[in-house]
Design a protein around this motif. Structure first.
Motif, PDB file in Angstrom:
ATOM      1  N   ALA A  32      52.360  91.311  30.475  1.00 35.19           N
ATOM      2  CA  ALA A  32      51.249  90.563  31.074  1.00 35.19           C
ATOM      3  C   ALA A  32      50.735  89.484  30.122  1.00 35.19           C
ATOM      4  O   ALA A  32      50.519  88.331  30.527  1.00 35.19           O
ATOM      5  N   TYR A  33      50.548  89.847  28.859  1.00 39.48           N
ATOM      6  CA  TYR A  33      50.019  88.867  27.895  1.00 39.48           C
ATOM      7  C   TYR A  33      51.078  87.844  27.489  1.00 39.48           C
ATOM      8  O   TYR A  33      50.774  86.645  27.381  1.00 39.48           O
ATOM      9  N   ALA A  34      52.312  88.300  27.266  1.00 39.44           N
ATOM     10  CA  ALA A  34      53.359  87.372  26.826  1.00 39.44           C
ATOM     11  C   ALA A  34      53.744  86.396  27.941  1.00 39.44           C
ATOM     12  O   ALA A  34      53.876  85.185  27.711  1.00 39.44           O
ATOM     13  N   TRP A  35      53.928  86.914  29.161  1.00 43.19           N
ATOM     14  CA  TRP A  35      54.340  86.061  30.279  1.00 43.19           C
ATOM     15  C   TRP A  35      53.237  85.083  30.648  1.00 43.19           C
ATOM     16  O   TRP A  35      53.511  83.930  31.017  1.00 43.19           O
ATOM     17  N   SER A  36      51.983  85.523  30.551  1.00 42.11           N
ATOM     18  CA  SER A  36      50.878  84.638  30.935  1.00 42.11           C
ATOM     19  C   SER A  36      50.778  83.417  30.029  1.00 42.11           C
ATOM     20  O   SER A  36      50.198  82.396  30.425  1.00 42.11           O
ATOM     21  N   LEU A  37      51.332  83.507  28.818  1.00 41.96           N
ATOM     22  CA  LEU A  37      51.297  82.356  27.908  1.00 41.96           C
ATOM     23  C   LEU A  37      52.133  81.192  28.433  1.00 41.96           C
ATOM     24  O   LEU A  37      51.915  80.042  28.036  1.00 41.96           O
ATOM     25  N   SER A  38      53.079  81.486  29.318  1.00 43.78           N
ATOM     26  CA  SER A  38      53.932  80.425  29.861  1.00 43.78           C
ATOM     27  C   SER A  38      53.261  79.682  31.010  1.00 43.78           C
ATOM     28  O   SER A  38      53.809  78.683  31.496  1.00 43.78           O
ATOM     29  N   PHE A  39      52.105  80.147  31.441  1.00 46.95           N
ATOM     30  CA  PHE A  39      51.404  79.513  32.557  1.00 46.95           C
ATOM     31  C   PHE A  39      50.206  78.722  32.037  1.00 46.95           C
ATOM     32  O   PHE A  39      49.418  79.242  31.245  1.00 46.95           O
ATOM     33  N   SER A  40      50.096  77.494  32.494  1.00 42.75           N
ATOM     34  CA  SER A  40      48.945  76.664  32.141  1.00 42.75           C
ATOM     35  C   SER A  40      47.839  76.858  33.173  1.00 42.75           C
ATOM     36  O   SER A  40      48.020  77.542  34.188  1.00 42.75           O
TER      37      SER A  40
END
Length: 284
Positions: A32-40
């Motif tokens: 959740a935290y790692a993947w969310s970094l790819s979203f602006s």
């Protein structure tokens, strides 16, 4: 003699279900935290107005919601936001509860009576209704929601810590320290606190699951996170629409399943930690 951390790890590692649950929980949080970094921010707010209520497809793996937002983005960012609120509120309530509980349990006397009467007063209040009233009066932001949840969340923790601290304070080694004139603050950190670590970890673990449930429930009722801020609660709230509940399960079912899995994982880990606290149930 093994320290509390070794005992808790042995209980969790020795229980296959609890160990798998711990791995799954940390995996979900990490993703959740790692993947969310790819979203602006633009990715989160982007609406495909011509693709509203789109079922899952190659372009939108989990479809779109009623305003055309990508459900994958909403689910990942929403999970991150819900986990952040749960962790922050849980650690804040644990800190306050542990501090107040230790003061009441170790110092005792008038301070104990005053603190317990204050806690009894707040516990007698319909805290869920008071929480809704406060959230309605205050700005609808994640910070305010976390502050209100923290306001009442520490009460149960404080009572539990006080109970354990009272038992520790009645033991001979603590009474001997008091007789020798050791300051209470030293007794708290040197003798009482290390012996209640297991209880604190169990309470904190269950508080995280409880906070996720409260945030989801409040948001579903319209008193939690705003619709524009993704969270597991805002995604579940879409099930309040009969059309979405019956015909568009991709808009709320993934969030519901994620909450179920996370709650079950925390529950199984909590059961193992409970055994670590109870000597009679502890694995030999």
């Amino acid at each position: 003699m093994k320290n509390p951390w070794q005992i808790m790890w042995r209980e969790v590692y020795g229980d296959k279900l609890a160990f798998v649950s711990l791995v799954v929980f940390f995996a979900i949080v990490f993703v959740a935290y790692a993947w969310s970094l790819s979203f602006s921010v633009d990715d989160v707010e982007r609406m495909y107005l011509l693709r509203r209520n789109q079922p899952p497809c190659r372009e939108f793996w989990l479809g779109t919601d009623m305003v055309g937002r990508d459900m994958v983005v909403q689910l990942v960012v929403g999970a991150r936001n819900s986990f952040t609120i749960a962790f922050v509120v849980s650690f804040a309530t644990a800190g306050i509860g542990i501090f107040v509980g230790l003061l009441a349990g170790v110092y005792g006397g008038r301070l104990d009576n005053i603190l317990m009467r204050v806690i009894d007063f707040f516990i007698m209040l319909p805290t869920f209704m008071v929480t809704i009233v406060l959230i309605t009066m205050l700005p609808s932001t994640p910070v305010m929601l976390g502050a209100v949840l923290t306001l009442f969340g520490w009460l149960g923790m404080a009572r539990g810590i006080r109970m354990v601290a009272l038992r520790q304070s009645a033991l001979d080694y603590v009474r001997a320290s008091k007789t020798l004139g050791t300051p209470n603050i030293v007794i708290i950190f040197r003798e009482v606190l290390p012996n209640i670590v297991s209880f604190m970890v169990v309470s904190l673990t269950l508080t995280i699951a409880n906070t996720i449930g409260i945030e989801t429930g409040l948001t579903f009722l319209g008193f939690g996170m705003p619709f524009t801020t993704p969270s597991l609660g805002t995604l579940i709230a879409q099930a309040a629409n009969p059309a979405a509940l019956q015909n568009r399960p991709w808009q709320w079912l993934p969030a519901a399943l994620l909450i179920l899995v996370v709650t079950m994982c925390i529950n199984y880990v909590g059961q193992a930690l409970n055994r670590a606290v109870d000597v009679k149930r502890r694995r030999r």
